[in-house]
Scaffold this motif. Structure first.
Motif, PDB file in Angstrom:
ATOM      1  N   LEU A 162       0.844  -1.092   0.015  1.00 53.48           N
ATOM      2  CA  LEU A 162      -0.012   0.016   0.120  1.00 53.48           C
ATOM      3  C   LEU A 162       0.906   1.181   0.005  1.00 53.48           C
ATOM      4  O   LEU A 162       2.025   1.332   0.818  1.00 53.48           O
ATOM      5  CB  LEU A 162      -1.038   0.027   1.245  1.00 53.48           C
ATOM      6  CG  LEU A 162      -1.805   1.219   1.331  1.00 53.48           C
ATOM      7  CD1 LEU A 162      -2.831   1.489   0.514  1.00 53.48           C
ATOM      8  CD2 LEU A 162      -2.290   1.311   2.845  1.00 53.48           C
ATOM      9  N   VAL A 163       0.637   2.228  -1.013  1.00 57.29           N
ATOM     10  CA  VAL A 163       0.976   3.479  -0.937  1.00 57.29           C
ATOM     11  C   VAL A 163      -0.068   4.521  -0.311  1.00 57.29           C
ATOM     12  O   VAL A 163      -0.903   4.788  -0.952  1.00 57.29           O
ATOM     13  CB  VAL A 163       1.700   4.063  -2.103  1.00 57.29           C
ATOM     14  CG1 VAL A 163       2.258   5.388  -2.120  1.00 57.29           C
ATOM     15  CG2 VAL A 163       2.864   2.903  -2.906  1.00 57.29           C
ATOM     16  N   ALA A 170       3.982   6.700   8.886  1.00 56.42           N
ATOM     17  CA  ALA A 170       5.161   5.466   9.285  1.00 56.42           C
ATOM     18  C   ALA A 170       5.585   5.924  10.584  1.00 56.42           C
ATOM     19  O   ALA A 170       6.204   7.281  10.245  1.00 56.42           O
ATOM     20  CB  ALA A 170       5.928   5.310   8.146  1.00 56.42           C
ATOM     21  N   ASP A 171       5.914   5.319  11.399  1.00 61.19           N
ATOM     22  CA  ASP A 171       6.545   6.023  12.793  1.00 61.19           C
ATOM     23  C   ASP A 171       7.966   5.345  12.729  1.00 61.19           C
ATOM     24  O   ASP A 171       8.179   4.680  11.799  1.00 61.19           O
ATOM     25  CB  ASP A 171       5.758   5.015  13.916  1.00 61.19           C
ATOM     26  CG  ASP A 171       4.466   5.579  14.261  1.00 61.19           C
ATOM     27  OD1 ASP A 171       4.177   6.737  14.010  1.00 61.19           O
ATOM     28  OD2 ASP A 171       3.755   4.609  14.646  1.00 61.19           O
ATOM     29  N   GLY A 172       8.763   5.913  13.544  1.00 57.80           N
ATOM     30  CA  GLY A 172      10.242   5.780  13.565  1.00 57.80           C
ATOM     31  C   GLY A 172      10.340   4.289  13.660  1.00 57.80           C
ATOM     32  O   GLY A 172      11.572   3.797  13.069  1.00 57.80           O
ATOM     33  N   GLU A 201      -5.497  -7.031   1.461  1.00 60.24           N
ATOM     34  CA  GLU A 201      -4.465  -8.010   2.058  1.00 60.24           C
ATOM     35  C   GLU A 201      -3.256  -7.093   1.830  1.00 60.24           C
ATOM     36  O   GLU A 201      -2.598  -6.838   0.801  1.00 60.24           O
ATOM     37  CB  GLU A 201      -4.549  -9.003   1.278  1.00 60.24           C
ATOM     38  CG  GLU A 201      -5.587 -10.229   1.635  1.00 60.24           C
ATOM     39  CD  GLU A 201      -5.234 -11.265   0.802  1.00 60.24           C
ATOM     40  OE1 GLU A 201      -4.537 -11.802   0.040  1.00 60.24           O
ATOM     41  OE2 GLU A 201      -6.279 -12.187   0.784  1.00 60.24           O
ATOM     42  N   ILE A 202      -2.639  -6.569   2.998  1.00 62.29           N
ATOM     43  CA  ILE A 202      -1.610  -5.558   2.804  1.00 62.29           C
ATOM     44  C   ILE A 202      -0.617  -6.082   3.780  1.00 62.29           C
ATOM     45  O   ILE A 202      -0.651  -6.543   5.067  1.00 62.29           O
ATOM     46  CB  ILE A 202      -1.932  -4.037   3.233  1.00 62.29           C
ATOM     47  CG1 ILE A 202      -3.095  -3.683   2.582  1.00 62.29           C
ATOM     48  CG2 ILE A 202      -0.779  -3.383   3.399  1.00 62.29           C
ATOM     49  CD1 ILE A 202      -3.482  -2.558   2.966  1.00 62.29           C
ATOM     50  N   GLU A 203       1.060  -6.432   3.244  1.00 57.81           N
ATOM     51  CA  GLU A 203       1.815  -6.882   3.891  1.00 57.81           C
ATOM     52  C   GLU A 203       2.774  -5.777   4.623  1.00 57.81           C
ATOM     53  O   GLU A 203       3.572  -5.569   5.437  1.00 57.81           O
ATOM     54  CB  GLU A 203       2.757  -7.987   3.229  1.00 57.81           C
ATOM     55  CG  GLU A 203       3.819  -8.394   4.017  1.00 57.81           C
ATOM     56  CD  GLU A 203       4.376  -9.372   3.322  1.00 57.81           C
ATOM     57  OE1 GLU A 203       5.633  -9.983   3.592  1.00 57.81           O
ATOM     58  OE2 GLU A 203       3.694 -10.307   2.461  1.00 57.81           O
ATOM     59  N   HIS A 204       2.970  -4.732   3.796  1.00 58.68           N
ATOM     60  CA  HIS A 204       3.882  -3.614   4.129  1.00 58.68           C
ATOM     61  C   HIS A 204       3.425  -2.510   3.252  1.00 58.68           C
ATOM     62  O   HIS A 204       2.715  -2.437   2.416  1.00 58.68           O
ATOM     63  CB  HIS A 204       5.405  -3.849   3.393  1.00 58.68           C
ATOM     64  CG  HIS A 204       5.345  -4.502   2.194  1.00 58.68           C
ATOM     65  ND1 HIS A 204       6.700  -4.155   1.455  1.00 58.68           N
ATOM     66  CD2 HIS A 204       4.612  -5.059   1.393  1.00 58.68           C
ATOM     67  CE1 HIS A 204       6.433  -4.508   0.287  1.00 58.68           C
ATOM     68  NE2 HIS A 204       5.457  -5.254   0.059  1.00 58.68           N
ATOM     69  N   THR A 205       3.745  -1.257   3.793  1.00 57.51           N
ATOM     70  CA  THR A 205       3.201   0.079   3.604  1.00 57.51           C
ATOM     71  C   THR A 205       4.167   1.196   3.292  1.00 57.51           C
ATOM     72  O   THR A 205       5.179   1.177   3.902  1.00 57.51           O
ATOM     73  CB  THR A 205       2.233   0.652   4.726  1.00 57.51           C
ATOM     74  OG1 THR A 205       1.356  -0.226   4.893  1.00 57.51           O
ATOM     75  CG2 THR A 205       1.695   1.854   4.458  1.00 57.51           C
ATOM     76  N   ILE A 206       3.936   2.209   2.156  1.00 55.65           N
ATOM     77  CA  ILE A 206       4.863   3.355   2.071  1.00 55.65           C
ATOM     78  C   ILE A 206       3.795   4.420   2.414  1.00 55.65           C
ATOM     79  O   ILE A 206       2.778   4.714   1.810  1.00 55.65           O
ATOM     80  CB  ILE A 206       5.280   3.524   0.810  1.00 55.65           C
ATOM     81  CG1 ILE A 206       6.083   2.191   0.338  1.00 55.65           C
ATOM     82  CG2 ILE A 206       6.090   4.704   0.647  1.00 55.65           C
ATOM     83  CD1 ILE A 206       6.622   2.170  -0.997  1.00 55.65           C
ATOM     84  N   CYS A 207       4.406   5.401   3.424  1.00 57.89           N
ATOM     85  CA  CYS A 207       3.604   6.504   4.016  1.00 57.89           C
ATOM     86  C   CYS A 207       4.367   7.735   3.273  1.00 57.89           C
ATOM     87  O   CYS A 207       5.682   7.858   3.354  1.00 57.89           O
ATOM     88  CB  CYS A 207       3.624   6.657   5.348  1.00 57.89           C
ATOM     89  SG  CYS A 207       2.283   5.240   5.853  1.00 57.89           S
TER      90      CYS A 207
END
Length: 229
Positions: A162-163, A170-172, A201-207
């Motif tokens: 997910l973008v 996104a936290d540190g 179904e999301i495994e990782h994310t870009i914020c």
């Protein structure tokens, strides 16, 4: 991307000055057979850093053929006018964001003392369900309003990526937090958008703020449960 390699998707973390302060934003470049899709352009002054990042990947600014805006805020769209002076890229944004990008309306979160970023034309208006072919598989437009009226996020089903734009932060510690109330005029609607994301179904994310997070659906559901209490 850190901690995981997704062919064709690149986080371009930029340290920039905007509104009298320095911070980091994370536009995302996506490879396609035509060249690059850029998800958000960053604030005014970001084009030089974008150029350096793209060169490190073996690309030039001129390889950007499409800019997809998640929304119209200045830290996402401010660099567009300069970018378009150097490329033949076309611009896509949700129809509810278009008047803010084109200058028909002032940005929702600017003050009267702010100089708005130079307006640009929007060539294509986005809607939920639109898919764009890329080397990382189809990228799908998701309508995630709340932060702004026409905010969109971008989903790569094949990579479960997910973008999020500003729908999440996104936290540190590479986790995620929900939309920030102080920057989100319609918080209830934003949480409805988070609920929609929690169904994917999301495994990782870009914020845009915070960059990459090795977190997805489970964490998004935790955010939803907490923020709805």
């Amino acid at each position: 991307m850190q901690d995981r390699e997704d062919p064709g998707v690149h986080v371009l973390s930029l340290s920039v000055e905007h509104g009298g302060r320095e911070f980091t934003v994370s536009p995302t470049a996506v490879e396609t057979e035509r060249g690059l899709v850029l998800i958000d352009a960053g604030p005014q002054g970001a084009v030089g850093s974008l150029h350096v990042h793209l060169e490190s990947l073996g690309y030039e600014l001129e390889d950007v053929w499409l800019v997809v805006l998640t929304h119209h805020d200045a830290d996402h769209a401010g660099a567009l006018a300069t970018l378009l002076e150097r490329t033949d890229a076309v611009v896509a944004a949700h129809r509810a964001e278009t008047p803010f990008v084109t200058g028909e309306r002032d940005p929702l979160k600017g003050s009267e003392d702010d100089d708005r970023y130079p307006p640009v034309s929007v060539d294509f208006e986005l809607a939920g369900g639109v898919r764009i072919p890329t080397l990382a598989g189809p990228m799908e437009v998701l309508e995630t309003p709340g932060h702004t009226p026409g905010h969109v996020s971008i989903y790569f089903p094949e990579g479960e990526l997910l973008v999020a734009g500003d729908a999440l932060v996104a936290d540190g510690d590479e986790s995620l937090s929900g939309p920030k109330p102080e920057y989100t005029p319609e918080m209830d609607r934003a949480l409805e958008s988070v609920a929609d994301l929690a169904e994917l179904e999301i495994e990782h994310t870009i914020c845009h703020h915070g960059g990459y997070a090795a977190a997805g659906t489970d964490r998004i559901r935790e955010i939803l449960d907490r923020d709805r209490e």
